[in-house]
Design a protein around this motif. Structure first.
Motif, PDB file in Angstrom:
ATOM      1  N   ALA A   1      52.668 -21.623  36.565  1.00 44.81           N
ATOM      2  CA  ALA A   1      52.706 -20.721  35.414  1.00 44.81           C
ATOM      3  C   ALA A   1      52.859 -19.274  35.857  1.00 44.81           C
ATOM      4  O   ALA A   1      52.333 -18.867  36.892  1.00 44.81           O
ATOM      5  CB  ALA A   1      51.437 -20.873  34.580  1.00 44.81           C
ATOM      6  N   GLY A   2      53.555 -18.490  35.034  1.00 44.97           N
ATOM      7  CA  GLY A   2      53.668 -17.060  35.262  1.00 44.97           C
ATOM      8  C   GLY A   2      54.505 -16.716  36.481  1.00 44.97           C
ATOM      9  O   GLY A   2      55.195 -17.559  37.052  1.00 44.97           O
ATOM     10  N   GLY A   3      54.443 -15.453  36.873  1.00 47.07           N
ATOM     11  CA  GLY A   3      55.207 -15.001  38.023  1.00 47.07           C
ATOM     12  C   GLY A   3      54.680 -13.692  38.558  1.00 47.07           C
ATOM     13  O   GLY A   3      53.921 -12.983  37.891  1.00 47.07           O
ATOM     14  N   GLY A   4      55.061 -13.377  39.773  1.00 52.33           N
ATOM     15  CA  GLY A   4      54.646 -12.139  40.410  1.00 52.33           C
ATOM     16  C   GLY A   4      55.472 -11.897  41.658  1.00 52.33           C
ATOM     17  O   GLY A   4      56.403 -12.653  41.961  1.00 52.33           O
ATOM     18  N   ALA A   5      55.119 -10.860  42.381  1.00 52.85           N
ATOM     19  CA  ALA A   5      55.863 -10.520  43.592  1.00 52.85           C
ATOM     20  C   ALA A   5      54.933  -9.837  44.579  1.00 52.85           C
ATOM     21  O   ALA A   5      54.001  -9.124  44.186  1.00 52.85           O
ATOM     22  CB  ALA A   5      57.035  -9.596  43.263  1.00 52.85           C
ATOM     23  N   PHE A   6      55.161 -10.107  45.840  1.00 53.72           N
ATOM     24  CA  PHE A   6      54.434  -9.450  46.928  1.00 53.72           C
ATOM     25  C   PHE A   6      55.369  -8.460  47.609  1.00 53.72           C
ATOM     26  O   PHE A   6      56.547  -8.772  47.819  1.00 53.72           O
ATOM     27  CB  PHE A   6      53.963 -10.465  47.971  1.00 53.72           C
ATOM     28  CG  PHE A   6      52.963 -11.480  47.492  1.00 53.72           C
ATOM     29  CD1 PHE A   6      51.901 -11.121  46.674  1.00 53.72           C
ATOM     30  CD2 PHE A   6      53.087 -12.809  47.872  1.00 53.72           C
ATOM     31  CE1 PHE A   6      50.981 -12.071  46.250  1.00 53.72           C
ATOM     32  CE2 PHE A   6      52.172 -13.756  47.454  1.00 53.72           C
ATOM     33  CZ  PHE A   6      51.117 -13.385  46.643  1.00 53.72           C
ATOM     34  N   PRO A   7      54.921  -7.279  48.026  1.00 52.23           N
ATOM     35  CA  PRO A   7      53.598  -6.718  47.728  1.00 52.23           C
ATOM     36  C   PRO A   7      53.487  -6.143  46.324  1.00 52.23           C
ATOM     37  O   PRO A   7      52.395  -5.960  45.812  1.00 52.23           O
ATOM     38  CB  PRO A   7      53.441  -5.626  48.785  1.00 52.23           C
ATOM     39  CG  PRO A   7      54.843  -5.188  49.061  1.00 52.23           C
ATOM     40  CD  PRO A   7      55.694  -6.415  48.938  1.00 52.23           C
ATOM     41  N   SER A   8      54.650  -5.851  45.681  1.00 48.38           N
ATOM     42  CA  SER A   8      54.648  -5.370  44.304  1.00 48.38           C
ATOM     43  C   SER A   8      56.012  -5.675  43.696  1.00 48.38           C
ATOM     44  O   SER A   8      57.013  -5.786  44.420  1.00 48.38           O
ATOM     45  CB  SER A   8      54.377  -3.856  44.245  1.00 48.38           C
ATOM     46  OG  SER A   8      55.494  -3.137  44.737  1.00 48.38           O
ATOM     47  N   PRO A   9      56.092  -5.834  42.360  1.00 47.31           N
ATOM     48  CA  PRO A   9      57.382  -6.137  41.741  1.00 47.31           C
ATOM     49  C   PRO A   9      58.459  -5.077  41.998  1.00 47.31           C
ATOM     50  O   PRO A   9      59.646  -5.405  42.093  1.00 47.31           O
ATOM     51  CB  PRO A   9      57.039  -6.227  40.252  1.00 47.31           C
ATOM     52  CG  PRO A   9      55.603  -6.650  40.223  1.00 47.31           C
ATOM     53  CD  PRO A   9      54.982  -5.923  41.392  1.00 47.31           C
TER      54      PRO A   9
ATOM     55  N   LEU B   1      59.143 -13.367  45.776  1.00 46.38           N
ATOM     56  CA  LEU B   1      58.978 -13.682  44.358  1.00 46.38           C
ATOM     57  C   LEU B   1      58.242 -15.013  44.277  1.00 46.38           C
ATOM     58  O   LEU B   1      58.573 -15.960  45.000  1.00 46.38           O
ATOM     59  CB  LEU B   1      60.344 -13.804  43.671  1.00 46.38           C
ATOM     60  CG  LEU B   1      60.319 -14.188  42.181  1.00 46.38           C
ATOM     61  CD1 LEU B   1      59.741 -13.050  41.341  1.00 46.38           C
ATOM     62  CD2 LEU B   1      61.723 -14.560  41.693  1.00 46.38           C
ATOM     63  N   TRP B   2      57.238 -15.089  43.406  1.00 43.61           N
ATOM     64  CA  TRP B   2      56.442 -16.303  43.321  1.00 43.61           C
ATOM     65  C   TRP B   2      56.075 -16.627  41.882  1.00 43.61           C
ATOM     66  O   TRP B   2      56.175 -15.785  40.991  1.00 43.61           O
ATOM     67  CB  TRP B   2      55.168 -16.203  44.161  1.00 43.61           C
ATOM     68  CG  TRP B   2      54.333 -14.968  43.945  1.00 43.61           C
ATOM     69  CD1 TRP B   2      54.370 -13.811  44.671  1.00 43.61           C
ATOM     70  CD2 TRP B   2      53.333 -14.751  42.938  1.00 43.61           C
ATOM     71  NE1 TRP B   2      53.461 -12.900  44.183  1.00 43.61           N
ATOM     72  CE2 TRP B   2      52.808 -13.462  43.127  1.00 43.61           C
ATOM     73  CE3 TRP B   2      52.826 -15.538  41.903  1.00 43.61           C
ATOM     74  CZ2 TRP B   2      51.813 -12.927  42.301  1.00 43.61           C
ATOM     75  CZ3 TRP B   2      51.832 -15.025  41.087  1.00 43.61           C
ATOM     76  CH2 TRP B   2      51.332 -13.724  41.296  1.00 43.61           C
ATOM     77  N   SER B   3      55.637 -17.871  41.683  1.00 39.60           N
ATOM     78  CA  SER B   3      55.029 -18.292  40.428  1.00 39.60           C
ATOM     79  C   SER B   3      53.601 -18.709  40.729  1.00 39.60           C
ATOM     80  O   SER B   3      53.300 -19.189  41.831  1.00 39.60           O
ATOM     81  CB  SER B   3      55.812 -19.448  39.807  1.00 39.60           C
ATOM     82  OG  SER B   3      55.411 -19.670  38.460  1.00 39.60           O
TER      83      SER B   3
ATOM     84  N   LEU C   1      59.490 -14.261  34.126  1.00 41.51           N
ATOM     85  CA  LEU C   1      58.621 -15.385  34.495  1.00 41.51           C
ATOM     86  C   LEU C   1      57.220 -15.281  33.897  1.00 41.51           C
ATOM     87  O   LEU C   1      56.448 -16.243  33.960  1.00 41.51           O
ATOM     88  CB  LEU C   1      58.482 -15.473  36.016  1.00 41.51           C
ATOM     89  CG  LEU C   1      59.657 -16.044  36.793  1.00 41.51           C
ATOM     90  CD1 LEU C   1      59.463 -15.803  38.290  1.00 41.51           C
ATOM     91  CD2 LEU C   1      59.816 -17.534  36.511  1.00 41.51           C
ATOM     92  N   SER C   2      56.908 -14.128  33.337  1.00 33.29           N
ATOM     93  CA  SER C   2      55.519 -13.873  32.925  1.00 33.29           C
ATOM     94  C   SER C   2      55.022 -14.883  31.896  1.00 33.29           C
ATOM     95  O   SER C   2      53.836 -15.221  31.872  1.00 33.29           O
ATOM     96  CB  SER C   2      55.373 -12.455  32.372  1.00 33.29           C
ATOM     97  OG  SER C   2      56.180 -12.295  31.201  1.00 33.29           O
TER      98      SER C   2
END
Length: 203
Positions: A76-84, A90-92, A148-149
């Motif tokens: 679920a959702g999404g994000g990014a390392f170290p910041s978008p 890129l990850w979920s 992805l949010s």
């Protein structure tokens, strides 16, 4: 050997995730997308581990697995390392029984440490995720993260942990060294150690 311990999402979860990522590919040309067969949830990254550690490590992982019952998860959702805004990954994320997931990760890490294969990032906050892609240089992935949010994939039940060997260089390759069921103890398999041999006895 470069090793990590992981959970594998169900085929249905991977199918749904792939469909969700398809529209993002054109707008994120900087990303090298992770192949479906490489997508997993890391419980503990062990780094370089000598083959002589396997006789101690494998039984410890089996014991860690059988202490924990199977539990439900979903991607679920999404994000990014170290910041978008300046992302290299890129990850979920994961929804479901995150408490059980965290407890399992702690047990796996503790077992590895007792076997002399302590995770190099031990002590850091556990941030479970599925890696979707990587950038060679930091890139602005805010749009992909935003899209992805609201993602919510189908639920599945995590039933086993896997010890995986990762070979880098060109296209990464994964080899499952062993797999152990959660709680029930009804199933056990282990492949022959790299370099031959008849496997590792149960501890």
């Amino acid at each position: 050997m470069r090793l990590f311990v992981a959970l594998a999402p169900s085929e249905a979860a991977l199918d749904d995730l792939e469909a969700a990522c398809a529209p993002l590919r054109a707008g994120a040309a900087e990303l090298r997308w992770t192949g479906r067969e490489l997508r997993h949830i890391t419980l503990a990254f062990l780094g370089e581990v000598g083959e002589d550690r396997l006789p101690a490590l494998l039984p410890r992982l089996e014991r860690a697995a059988r202490r924990h019952p199977a539990f439900g998860l979903s991607i679920a959702g999404g994000g990014a390392f170290p910041s978008p805004a300046r992302a290299t990954v890129l990850w979920s994320g994961l929804a479901g029984d995150r408490k059980a997931l965290g407890e399992l990760a702690m047990s796996v890490g503790a077992g590895a440490r007792r076997a002399g294969a302590a995770p190099p990032d031990e002590g850091r906050r556990y941030r479970p995720h599925v890696t979707l892609g990587r950038c060679r240089v930091p890139a602005d992935l805010r749009q992909a993260v935003a899209e992805l949010s609201g993602y919510a994939g189908p639920a599945w039940t995590a039933t086993e942990i896997q010890l995986i060997r990762s070979t880098l260089g060109g296209q990464p390759r994964y080899q499952t060294i062993g797999a152990w069921p959660l709680k029930t103890g009804l199933f056990f398999r282990v492949s022959a150690p790299p370099g031959g041999g008849s496997g590792v006895p149960r501890g």
